[in-house]
Design a protein around this motif. Structure first.
Motif, short mmCIF file in Angstrom:
data_model
loop_
_atom_site.label_atom_id
_atom_site.label_comp_id
_atom_site.label_asym_id
_atom_site.label_seq_id
_atom_site.Cartn_x
_atom_site.Cartn_y
_atom_site.Cartn_z
N LEU A 49 -54.60 48.69 -24.81
CA LEU A 49 -53.17 49.21 -25.33
C LEU A 49 -52.49 50.09 -24.28
CD1 LEU A 49 -53.65 49.62 -29.17
CD2 LEU A 49 -52.43 47.80 -28.28
N ILE A 79 -48.57 51.11 -33.56
CA ILE A 79 -49.59 50.07 -32.95
C ILE A 79 -50.48 49.64 -33.76
CG2 ILE A 79 -50.27 49.07 -30.81
CD1 ILE A 79 -48.70 50.86 -29.23
N VAL A 81 -54.03 47.03 -34.04
CA VAL A 81 -54.85 45.93 -33.67
C VAL A 81 -55.93 45.62 -34.55
CG1 VAL A 81 -54.14 46.46 -31.25
CG2 VAL A 81 -56.44 47.50 -32.28
N LEU A 121 -56.06 40.88 -26.71
CA LEU A 121 -56.11 41.85 -25.82
C LEU A 121 -57.17 42.25 -24.81
CD1 LEU A 121 -54.05 44.26 -28.35
CD2 LEU A 121 -52.96 42.74 -26.82
N GLU A 139 -53.91 41.30 -31.55
CA GLU A 139 -52.76 42.06 -32.00
C GLU A 139 -52.90 41.74 -33.78
OE1 GLU A 139 -49.08 40.85 -29.11
OE2 GLU A 139 -49.70 39.77 -30.63
#
Length: 451
Positions: A49, A79, A81, A121, A139
């Motif tokens: 990230l 954020i 994940v 990611l 994500e």
């Protein structure tokens, strides 16, 4: 300790709890480990990230633990994940299988952008990577699956109809024809994508991806590892070649399992019923004839098309809806996705085939409760009648978007091919348990269609 308590710990301290500590907050008494170094997994997520190494997670917990994977949820402010880490079993840790799963998600994000899948990611199929276990960090999809109670009891008829329409729309997008010409699993090319060979193949396939031989679906703990050389080989270019390989595998397995060839030996099928070895070899011969006929019944022979097929399309598990159930926010769990001839992908969401008798992949329509049905069984028949109506609604919704795909649902040739494909996938145990169909109805129908 609940998940909120874990989140509070993260906000007040830089110390990251161990996997064992997260297990206890996930479910008291839950002890199964991947094992994974959670602090290092958090480091990988931070790096993916592009966050400052000093950033402390505001939330960290286990989101789910299923048969082969544990899913960690990590939040850094706004954020979020998820990290999927396989349990320490050979099939779950198979690097070829993991590379194919990663490649499939990458392919979808590039070539099917209207299908909402979590973007990868960071990933490593190597157990020697920093977290000491393979992982995929992706994500976080914010949607939630429907619950069984919601589907059967809480949703209004109009809301359920809308969900069926959304499921049909998404399935059309997922199974739209692909440029691939082979059958199997998606993998990244190992050659230079800028080479002349890759550019020449780009007209038929993606320069970055190709189709390798199919990785066995729905693995068990004892499933063997995939031969690494398979990554560099192309998958079969015809269903005849694919099915011939499956038939050979099953014959070889029978011979290895019963080397004495005593046809009176008792053999168990996949539901525990016993049959003779002689009956099994009858099924083998019938399956060979069924396969030969099914190859010749391709309804798209005039315009061959391949499709990517999600193996577990279920809104109780893998389809994530918005809170108002008006949108599909995500489609997850692509582990067993495969590329197949498009007629084999004319399937229904699991919710529309849940109460069926016989074939789950192509359930028979039910319009009335049979005479003489016991009172306690009437509820199941009523559900089967309702699901028949829902399948018809699903097909109509598919037909508004893709008439060719809709026709494949009711094409008798395509239905036979789907059943043969399922039997070949499930192996000779399934041939025995369905021997009435293999030796009788199925063979009769195949011969009638061929003539």
């Amino acid at each position: 300790m609940d998940s909120d308590a874990v989140a509070e710990i993260q906000m007040s301290s830089a110390r990251i709890p161990s996997e064992a500590a997260l297990n206890e907050s996930y479910r008291p008494g839950y002890t199964r480990l991947c094992p994974v170094d959670v602090p290092r997994l958090v480091d990988v997520a931070r790096a993916a990230l592009r966050l400052d190494p000093s950033t402390i997670p505001t939330g960290l917990r286990i989101l789910a633990a299923v048969v082969f994977n544990k899913v960690f949820f990590m939040q850094f402010g706004s954020i979020a994940v998820i990290a999927r880490v396989p349990f320490n079993t050979p099939a779950a840790h198979d690097p070829v299988r993991l590379r194919s799963q990663i490649a499939t998600l990458d392919f979808l994000s590039i070539h099917k952008p209207t299908v909402p899948v979590p973007k990868v990611l960071a990933a490593s199929p190597d157990s020697q990577s920093p977290p000491c276990a393979p992982y995929v960090i992706a994500e976080f999809c914010k949607g939630t699956p429907l619950t069984i109670q919601e589907w059967y009891r809480d949703m209004s008829a109009a809301s359920r109809d809308r969900a069926i329409d959304l499921l049909a729309d998404m399935w059309v997008k997922i199974t739209a024809p692909l440029p691939f010409k082979a059958i199997g699993s998606i993998i990244r090319r190992t050659v230079d994508p800028h080479s002349a060979m890759s550019r020449m193949g780009g007209a038929a396939e993606s320069p970055a991806f190709h189709i390798m031989p199919m990785i066995p679906q729905f693995p068990k703990k004892w499933t063997e590892l995939v031969d690494p050389s398979a990554e560099t080989r192309a998958g079969p270019r015809s269903i005849a070649e694919h099915w011939a390989a499956r038939m050979k595998e099953q014959r070889d397995d029978i011979v290895a399992t019963f080397p004495d060839e005593d046809h009176s030996v008792l053999v168990c099928d996949n539901v525990g019923s016993k049959h003779t070895l002689g009956k099994l070899w009858q099924c083998v011969r019938a399956m060979q004839e069924l396969t030969d006929i099914a190859v010749s019944l391709d309804p798209l022979a005039h315009a061959p098309a391949m499709a990517l097929m999600h193996a577990d399309y279920s809104c109780w598990r893998n389809i994530l809806f918005s809170p108002d159930r008006a949108r599909i926010e995500g489609v997850i769990d692509w582990d067993d996705a495969i590329v197949v001839p498009r007629d084999l992908a004319a399937l229904y969401p699991e919710e529309l085939t849940h109460h069926t008798r016989g074939w789950r992949v192509d359930p028979p329509d039910v319009f009335a409760i049979p005479p003489g049905t016991l009172y306690e069984d009437e509820g199941l028949w009523e559900t089967a009648i309702e699901e028949t109506k829902q399948r018809r609604m699903f097909r109509k919704a598919v037909g508004r978007r893709d008439p060719q795909l809709a026709e494949l649902y009711t094409d008798r040739r395509a239905r036979l091919r789907r059943r043969v494909d399922i039997l070949l996938r499930d192996g000779w145990y399934a041939w025995l348990s369905r021997n009435d169909w293999v030796l009788g109805q199925g063979l009769e129908e195949a011969r009638a269609l061929a003539s």
